[in-house]
Scaffold this active site. Structure first.
Site, PDB file in Angstrom:
ATOM      1  N   LYS A 160     -31.370  16.879 -15.659  1.00  0.00           N
ATOM      2  CA  LYS A 160     -31.382  17.143 -17.098  1.00  0.00           C
ATOM      3  C   LYS A 160     -31.892  15.896 -17.825  1.00  0.00           C
ATOM      4  O   LYS A 160     -31.955  14.810 -17.266  1.00  0.00           O
ATOM      5  CB  LYS A 160     -29.968  17.451 -17.594  1.00  0.00           C
ATOM      6  CG  LYS A 160     -29.286  18.596 -16.867  1.00  0.00           C
ATOM      7  CD  LYS A 160     -28.816  19.650 -17.799  1.00  0.00           C
ATOM      8  CE  LYS A 160     -28.002  20.738 -17.183  1.00  0.00           C
ATOM      9  NZ  LYS A 160     -28.541  21.531 -16.179  1.00  0.00           N
ATOM     10  N   ALA A 220     -34.714  27.409 -11.275  1.00  0.00           N
ATOM     11  CA  ALA A 220     -34.012  28.699 -11.341  1.00  0.00           C
ATOM     12  C   ALA A 220     -33.224  28.767 -12.638  1.00  0.00           C
ATOM     13  O   ALA A 220     -32.799  27.727 -13.156  1.00  0.00           O
ATOM     14  CB  ALA A 220     -33.061  28.851 -10.154  1.00  0.00           C
ATOM     15  N   THR A 230     -30.255  29.604 -13.061  1.00  0.00           N
ATOM     16  CA  THR A 230     -28.894  29.097 -12.858  1.00  0.00           C
ATOM     17  C   THR A 230     -28.812  27.582 -13.000  1.00  0.00           C
ATOM     18  O   THR A 230     -27.723  27.051 -13.158  1.00  0.00           O
ATOM     19  CB  THR A 230     -28.354  29.531 -11.478  1.00  0.00           C
ATOM     20  OG1 THR A 230     -29.288  29.129 -10.469  1.00  0.00           O
ATOM     21  CG2 THR A 230     -28.160  31.025 -11.400  1.00  0.00           C
ATOM     22  N   TYR A 231     -29.950  26.887 -12.976  1.00  0.00           N
ATOM     23  CA  TYR A 231     -29.952  25.432 -13.169  1.00  0.00           C
ATOM     24  C   TYR A 231     -29.841  25.068 -14.649  1.00  0.00           C
ATOM     25  O   TYR A 231     -29.616  23.919 -14.986  1.00  0.00           O
ATOM     26  CB  TYR A 231     -31.220  24.801 -12.597  1.00  0.00           C
ATOM     27  CG  TYR A 231     -31.480  25.060 -11.140  1.00  0.00           C
ATOM     28  CD1 TYR A 231     -30.517  25.581 -10.280  1.00  0.00           C
ATOM     29  CD2 TYR A 231     -32.729  24.778 -10.604  1.00  0.00           C
ATOM     30  CE1 TYR A 231     -30.786  25.827  -8.948  1.00  0.00           C
ATOM     31  CE2 TYR A 231     -33.012  25.004  -9.267  1.00  0.00           C
ATOM     32  CZ  TYR A 231     -32.038  25.536  -8.448  1.00  0.00           C
ATOM     33  OH  TYR A 231     -32.329  25.763  -7.127  1.00  0.00           O
ATOM     34  N   LYS A 232     -30.079  26.051 -15.524  1.00  0.00           N
ATOM     35  CA  LYS A 232     -29.955  25.888 -16.977  1.00  0.00           C
ATOM     36  C   LYS A 232     -30.832  24.761 -17.531  1.00  0.00           C
ATOM     37  O   LYS A 232     -30.433  24.039 -18.439  1.00  0.00           O
ATOM     38  CB  LYS A 232     -28.494  25.690 -17.373  1.00  0.00           C
ATOM     39  CG  LYS A 232     -27.612  26.861 -16.946  1.00  0.00           C
ATOM     40  CD  LYS A 232     -26.271  26.824 -17.593  1.00  0.00           C
ATOM     41  CE  LYS A 232     -25.348  27.905 -17.112  1.00  0.00           C
ATOM     42  NZ  LYS A 232     -25.812  29.229 -17.050  1.00  0.00           N
TER      43      LYS A 232
END
Length: 132
Positions: free
Chosen positions: A23, A41, A43-45
């Site tokens: 991030k 993905a 789900t990794y946001k």
């Protein structure tokens, strides 16, 4: 581009940046290193940030989350999830689209329908290659 030859004639780069848990400044720094491929993905946001720092030349590996395969969503859930990811990434197409964690689709017997949806995405030009 060196890497693994694919049956379609394409090549999967041998080195890819995995973006899970990356991030902010760490993600921006890694993306600026010029990896030949980037794996992400929902789900990794962090897909929006990945898309902002992604080189147009990078081989994009995107994933459809297993949540998109359940609750009777069928192929529409897979296609919708991929389109949402591509929008966040600022791309019209991913070079490789994978089903992320296929256990649910295998257990509930929906893998054939999920695979058909991935094939539809490839035929629609949203995916270059597909896999599980």
């Amino acid at each position: 581009r060196s890497g693994v030859p694919l049956p379609s004639g394409g090549v999967l780069p041998a080195v890819a940046l995995g973006t899970m848990e990356l991030k902010g400044e760490a993600l921006a720094s890694m993306l600026s290193q010029g990896f030949p491929a980037v794996d992400t993905a929902p789900t990794y946001k962090n897909e929006t940030a990945v898309g902002q720092g992604l080189s147009p030349a990078a081989y994009l590996i995107a994933k459809v989350p297993r949540a998109a395969t359940g609750d009777g969503q069928g192929s529409s859930g897979v296609r919708d999830a991929l389109r949402e990811s591509l929008q966040r990434l600022g791309r019209r197409k991913a070079d490789l689209v994978l089903l992320h964690w296929p256990d649910k689709a295998c257990e509930d017997g929906s893998l054939a329908a999920v695979w058909a949806a991935l094939e539809e995405a490839r035929e629609a030009g949203e995916a270059g290659e597909i896999g599980v």
